[in-house]
Design a protein around this motif. Sequence first.
Motif, PDB file in Angstrom:
ATOM      1  N   THR A 129    -126.229  37.297 -93.459  1.00 28.94           N
ATOM      2  CA  THR A 129    -126.380  38.636 -94.020  1.00 28.94           C
ATOM      3  C   THR A 129    -127.376  38.576 -95.177  1.00 28.94           C
ATOM      4  O   THR A 129    -127.868  37.503 -95.542  1.00 28.94           O
ATOM      5  N   GLU A 130    -127.657  39.717 -95.760  1.00 26.48           N
ATOM      6  CA  GLU A 130    -128.580  39.756 -96.891  1.00 26.48           C
ATOM      7  C   GLU A 130    -127.897  39.344 -98.193  1.00 26.48           C
ATOM      8  O   GLU A 130    -128.564  39.128 -99.203  1.00 26.48           O
ATOM      9  N   ASP A 131    -126.567  39.250 -98.173  1.00 29.33           N
ATOM     10  CA  ASP A 131    -125.826  38.835 -99.368  1.00 29.33           C
ATOM     11  C   ASP A 131    -125.848  37.316 -99.514  1.00 29.33           C
ATOM     12  O   ASP A 131    -125.920  36.583 -98.519  1.00 29.33           O
TER      13      ASP A 131
ATOM     14  N   ASP B 291    -124.132  33.768-101.299  1.00 27.49           N
ATOM     15  CA  ASP B 291    -123.042  33.085-101.999  1.00 27.49           C
ATOM     16  C   ASP B 291    -123.664  32.389-103.209  1.00 27.49           C
ATOM     17  O   ASP B 291    -124.348  31.373-103.075  1.00 27.49           O
ATOM     18  N   GLU B 292    -123.441  32.941-104.385  1.00 28.34           N
ATOM     19  CA  GLU B 292    -124.106  32.428-105.584  1.00 28.34           C
ATOM     20  C   GLU B 292    -123.680  31.004-105.920  1.00 28.34           C
ATOM     21  O   GLU B 292    -124.474  30.222-106.448  1.00 28.34           O
TER      22      GLU B 292
ATOM     23  N   PRO C 125    -126.998  32.121 -97.989  1.00 33.15           N
ATOM     24  CA  PRO C 125    -126.647  33.461 -97.518  1.00 33.15           C
ATOM     25  C   PRO C 125    -125.236  33.479 -96.932  1.00 33.15           C
ATOM     26  O   PRO C 125    -124.797  32.503 -96.308  1.00 33.15           O
TER      27      PRO C 125
END
Length: 232
Positions: A89-91, A93-94, A99
């Motif tokens: 996805t475009e999100d 995982d910091e 991604p």
Amino acid sequence: MNYESMPHSHAAEELLDMIGSGKAHVAHAQNLAQAMIRDGIPKEAVSAFASLGSFGQHPSNAERDLHRWLKGIFGMCLEPYYIDLLLETEDVDEDAGKPLTATKRIPVLLPHEIFAELHSSSAYQFGTSMLGHQTPNAIKEFWEHLQRFAPMDIKGHPALESCDLSELVPLLVHFDGAEMYRNAEYNIWSFSSVFSSMLDVDCIQTQFLCCILPHIAMETKEACGGFHLNFV
């Protein structure tokens, strides 16, 4: 009511041709149909075209509405087959710096079903799209020539021994990227017949779409491998 049940309309047919040949987007064709209605063209099919996307109020739904309206046109019975894929996805995982992934249902058209639809449509269309207008003898000679240069493990392949070579169609699977939808890049899988690839006809008759996926969702080997495992 679908398209084929309506009285014939040259204007609606031209709009369909523009969409099918890539000359116009569905929303553009819907705008043209609305203009035709305002000019007094009373055809029922044109009115139906104008109604796509809630009469243009929701243009993003126009293509969906068109597909529903054209369902079963010319006896076409193809339906998409859905596979579940784990895609990026475009999100992000910091913590991991990667991604995030999510399972998406992806529509695909199965090559063997497209092949069957072409065969049932007409001898001429199948001859154009799959046989390249080659004669049975020419097709058999193609395979016999190929076998002379093939590795030993292919020469004795059961598929070649147990079938009529004059009815065997070699297929090419093609993968490429293309920019569409506001310059976003997409991955496209399609297939075609070796025999038809050299014909001087519109590629819409010889190259058949199987699946489209956004490039951003397949930037890792895991995502690509997952797709090919499910699709093949």
